[in-house]
Design an enzyme around this catalytic site. Structure first.
Site, PDB file in Angstrom:
ATOM      1  N   LEU A  35      58.086  73.785  36.260  1.00 50.79           N
ATOM      2  CA  LEU A  35      59.041  73.943  35.155  1.00 50.79           C
ATOM      3  C   LEU A  35      60.079  72.822  35.146  1.00 50.79           C
ATOM      4  O   LEU A  35      60.841  72.697  34.195  1.00 50.79           O
ATOM      5  CB  LEU A  35      59.719  75.309  35.223  1.00 50.79           C
ATOM      6  CG  LEU A  35      58.778  76.517  35.041  1.00 50.79           C
ATOM      7  CD1 LEU A  35      59.562  77.827  35.127  1.00 50.79           C
ATOM      8  CD2 LEU A  35      58.016  76.441  33.718  1.00 50.79           C
ATOM      9  N   ARG A  36      60.128  72.033  36.213  1.00 54.13           N
ATOM     10  CA  ARG A  36      60.920  70.792  36.287  1.00 54.13           C
ATOM     11  C   ARG A  36      62.423  70.983  36.356  1.00 54.13           C
ATOM     12  O   ARG A  36      63.155  70.008  36.497  1.00 54.13           O
ATOM     13  CB  ARG A  36      60.609  69.862  35.113  1.00 54.13           C
ATOM     14  CG  ARG A  36      59.145  69.464  34.971  1.00 54.13           C
ATOM     15  CD  ARG A  36      58.624  68.745  36.181  1.00 54.13           C
ATOM     16  NE  ARG A  36      57.279  68.196  35.960  1.00 54.13           N
ATOM     17  CZ  ARG A  36      56.425  67.938  36.934  1.00 54.13           C
ATOM     18  NH1 ARG A  36      56.749  68.184  38.194  1.00 54.13           N
ATOM     19  NH2 ARG A  36      55.233  67.443  36.665  1.00 54.13           N
ATOM     20  N   HIS A  96      44.549  74.660  43.201  1.00 55.71           N
ATOM     21  CA  HIS A  96      43.747  73.754  42.367  1.00 55.71           C
ATOM     22  C   HIS A  96      42.638  73.007  43.108  1.00 55.71           C
ATOM     23  O   HIS A  96      42.631  71.783  43.167  1.00 55.71           O
ATOM     24  CB  HIS A  96      44.646  72.754  41.626  1.00 55.71           C
ATOM     25  CG  HIS A  96      45.737  72.122  42.454  1.00 55.71           C
ATOM     26  ND1 HIS A  96      45.509  71.477  43.649  1.00 55.71           N
ATOM     27  CD2 HIS A  96      47.069  72.045  42.251  1.00 55.71           C
ATOM     28  CE1 HIS A  96      46.653  71.026  44.131  1.00 55.71           C
ATOM     29  NE2 HIS A  96      47.615  71.355  43.300  1.00 55.71           N
ATOM     30  N   ASP A 111      48.293  74.461  36.856  1.00 55.28           N
ATOM     31  CA  ASP A 111      48.988  73.297  37.419  1.00 55.28           C
ATOM     32  C   ASP A 111      49.719  72.537  36.302  1.00 55.28           C
ATOM     33  O   ASP A 111      49.736  71.309  36.277  1.00 55.28           O
ATOM     34  CB  ASP A 111      48.021  72.378  38.173  1.00 55.28           C
ATOM     35  CG  ASP A 111      48.772  71.356  39.046  1.00 55.28           C
ATOM     36  OD1 ASP A 111      50.001  71.492  39.219  1.00 55.28           O
ATOM     37  OD2 ASP A 111      48.116  70.430  39.549  1.00 55.28           O
TER      38      ASP A 111
END
Lengths: 443, 324
Positions: free
Chosen positions: A69-70, A238, A311
């Site tokens: 979400l940064r 991932h 991801d």
């Protein structure tokens, strides 16, 4: 004051693997929780009735257990607000966000900040993942107990995996006290070096430095071994290569508490896309070969792979619009995952809808030990309503995400989202989906 | 299509001959007939270099930018000489290091250049695919003068011209390419070009410098230099990029020369009329002994001379497309 808002979803096809439901059923929500599930439920006065459109599928809310979400630190790429808006537009009722923020989510203050922002927005649920080590430096454990108390549901040094096997062992042991899984991005960075693309024919011809599959497989194998040693759960993020799947299969056969996820892009794209040097095909782990993709599909079918996670890695246009080797790794996925999975996995018959719900809802909930993943009576009414027959053309310019770095722009896909409900509240209704008006009206 | 000589007269006008693609980024973008067209055009261009006034008006009024992000003397000079012989207006931009270091992105640098309406941009950059990025951003024709480890198409073309001049044909020749295969853009361009032209290509280098998945390239690979040289018509040596070696690829220059350096003794295994090539700059005593570099089989300076002709041909053919 008791919330006694009553909403009835009628006429839908319900898929709920944990309760063995897969057929037409109504669903009653009272006060934000599932109150009843069954055919032709009676409708009490004062109930808002939402008729699910034809072909509509009502599922427990999808949970993306791997997003970025940064915020804090890289708000030019994404914020909690834009990220969760993208999540609900993509059919996700909850996301787990990785700790590689600035500052790193390695202490309770950052965790609380993220949760506070998410609560302010009030769309999808946000489950922070805390750093496993201080500063994600791989030197000493972060204060995992405090992170847990503040609301972290797992720990991970995502992107900078713990290189030291002893420290990884200690992280697994320590986190198990709080019933938290350790999520690992499997990459031996000493072997991966400064690679930018899957080491193979295409990278060779394009002059791109290689990221060998072995760099992933070595750590996947190590982590399975350490999980077996400690008895603590490990979740491998991932996965992209055949050898990693072999390692997980081997671990599961031996009863090791290993789970793993795969991204929609690794299930649909291969490294031949690199010709042209489009940085929207640059991610880590990289796109690999057809044989890897086939193995991933097999593993999705046979249960070796537990979850599909996006991801979601937003980057600013300026950062991606650069030389291939200097552009950052990562692509976004929240707003395309459901369509890609319906079109590429369900419609071709690789997996059933039931299995898709396990992959995107039931299993992520159970791995993270968070509510959801089921529509049993009494659980919070987190619901994704799918439109499997909806014709979708991906248009990145319309994304809720701040970022546009998707490899799927312009793709025409069969299947999408009609509406997203979190805690009994309709938080997203897809204006482009036929029959979504009742959801829009209920917002 | 008129004879090339016609368009090279002092008042000659270019006829619409040319290349299918807008840019020259990779050998793989060229059809075999386009490769022959470039080589034939280059042969005609060589004559210009023998005149007392070495200039034809083919690119008069055209603006060509040489955008070099990586140090280069030979290639940049070669392009510049080629441009001047064709009467182009030439601008040299040497960006030290990457554009990122200067604070400006490559995209912005190119957009600014594009605003000044150049006709052709020749770009050299340390990143593979940089030419592709430049080409996507501008109307100008783009010539890749070397992009990271990817390709150096005009080098392969000048090599092919040199081989063809010496041997008459390339088809059926045994060409051995020896050295740092992994990092070499010259190798990647040459393997593709020589295979299209029908050469039997084998490559040789330390196991640490082999290309991943090389089998799919359709070349024979060996770590034995004697095996590589055996019966070769052409021996092409690749530069060891001293600045890139970290001690992981081979233990020392001394051992590299012992195992892979081209010496007169080793060369005896090649055909008696074999030629020795090197794209330069050479590391004497590393990949090539001075006796070989300066010996009778060496065509290294012919390569340099042909470089000007090949670049004239490429510039001319791409510029020609601008008219049509």
């Amino acid at each position: 004051m008791v919330d006694d808002t009553r909403i009835m979803l009628t006429g839908g096809h319900l898929v709920d693997p944990t309760n063995s439901v897969n057929g037409p059923a109504d669903l009653l929500i009272v006060g934000g929780r599932v109150a009843a599930v069954g055919r032709d439920l009676p409708i009490d006065p004062g109930t808002t009735v939402i008729e699910v459109p034809r072909h509509g599928v009502v599922c427990p809310g999808f949970i993306d257990m791997h997003v970025h979400l940064r915020e804090p630190g890289d708000e030019h790429k994404e914020t909690v607000a834009t990220g969760v808006a993208a999540a609900v537009a993509g059919g996700f009722t909850a996301v787990a966000c990785m700790p590689n923020t600035t500052p790193v989510n390695d202490h309770a203050g950052v965790t609380r900040l993220i949760r506070g922002k998410a609560a302010d927005v009030g769309l999808a649920r946000v489950y922070p993942v805390g750093a496993a080590t201080k500063g994600r430096d791989g030197e000493q454990l972060a204060e995992i107990g405090e992170l847990h108390a503040a609301g972290c549901v797992a720990i991970s040094d995502d992107g900078r995996p713990i290189a030291n096997a002893l420290l990884m062992r200690r992280a697994l042991e320590y986190a198990s006290m709080f019933d938290m899984p350790v999520i690992d991005h499997c990459e031996d960075r000493s072997l991966a070096g400064d690679g930018v693309a899957h080491e193979g024919y295409h990278a060779t011809m394009l002059g791109l430095r290689g990221l060998p599959a072995a760099a992933e497989e070595i750590i996947a194998g190590r982590d399975v071994g350490l999980s077996g040693l400690t008895g603590s759960p490990v979740h491998l993020a991932h996965l992209s290569s055949r050898g990693s799947i072999r390692a997980v299969r081997d671990g599961k056969t031996r009863g090791v508490r290993v789970s793993c996820e795969v991204t929609p892009h690794h299930l649909t794209l291969t490294d031949d896309r690199l010709a042209g040097y489009d940085t929207n095909y640059k991610m880590n782990p990289p796109l690999r070969e057809a044989a890897d993709l086939d193995t991933l599909l097999d593993a999705v079918r046979d249960g070796t792979i537990d979850c599909i996670a996006t991801d979601h890695a937003p980057h600013h246009y300026d950062e991606k619009h650069a030389e291939f080797d200097s552009a950052p790794f990562g692509v976004i996925g929240l707003e395309t995952a459901v369509s890609v999975c319906l079109d590429r996995l369900v419609h071709p018959g690789h997996v059933t809808l039931v299995r898709l719900v396990e992959l995107m809802s039931t299993n992520p909930a159970s791995i993270l030990r968070v509510p959801g993943g089921t529509l049993g009576v009494g659980v919070p009414a987190d619901i994704t309503v799918l439109a499997p027959e909806l014709s979708v053309t991906v248009d990145s310019s319309a994304f809720k995400s701040l970022a546009r770095n998707t490899p799927f722009d312009g793709w025409r896909l069969r299947g999408g989202v009609t509406a997203t409900i979190v805690g009994g509240r309709v938080v997203y209704a897809n204006a482009a989906a036929k029959g979504a008006e009742p959801f829009t009206n209920a917002m | 299509m008129p004879p090339i000589a016609d368009v090279l007269t002092p008042d000659g006008l270019a006829a619409p001959v040319g290349l299918r693609t807008k840019d020259l980024l990779s050998i793989g973008d060229l059809l075999p007939e386009e490769i022959y067209l470039i080589l034939d055009t280059a042969e005609a261009m060589k004559e210009v270099g023998t005149r007392s006034i070495k200039k034809v008006p083919a690119l008069r009024g055209r603006t060509v930018v040489n955008l070099f992000f990586e140090a280069s003397t030979r290639t940049r000079t070669s392009f510049e000489v080629a441009q001047k012989r064709l009467s182009a207006d030439t601008i040299n931009i040497a960006a030290s290091g990457s554009s990122v270091v200067k604070g400006e992105t490559l995209a912005d640098t190119v957009r600014n250049l594009e605003a000044m309406a150049p006709d052709i941009i020749v770009v050299r950059h340390q990143s593979a695919g940089a030419g592709h990025l430049v080409a996507r951003l501008c109307r100008a024709r783009v010539i890749n003068a070397g992009d990271g480890m990817h390709e150096h198409p005009t080098q392969a073309l000048l090599d092919a011209l040199t081989i063809r001049e010496r041997k008459g044909t390339i088809k059926g020749l045994k060409v051995s390419i020896i050295g740092d295969l992994l990092h070499s853009r010259v190798l990647r361009s040459n393997v593709q070009l020589l295979q299209v032209l029908g050469a039997d290509v084998s490559v040789c280098g330390p196991a640490t410098m082999m290309l991943p998945d090389m089998a799919r390239l359709g070349v024979r690979a060996t770590t034995s230099i004697d095996e590589a040289v055996e019966g070769a018509d052409v021996v092409m040596l690749l530069r060891i990029q001293l600045e890139r070696m970290s001690g992981y690829f081979f233990p020392s220059l001394r051992e590299y020369f012992q195992l892979f350096g081209m010496t007169p003794e080793r060369l005896r295994r090649a055909k008696p009329d074999a030629i020795i090539m090197h794209p330069g700059p050479m590391n004497r005593g590393v990949e090539i002994a001075s006796d070989v570099a300066d010996g009778p089989y060496s065509v290294i300076l012919e390569q340099v001379a042909n470089g000007v002709a090949v670049r004239m041909a490429v510039l001319y053919l791409l510029a020609d497309e601008l008219q049509s």
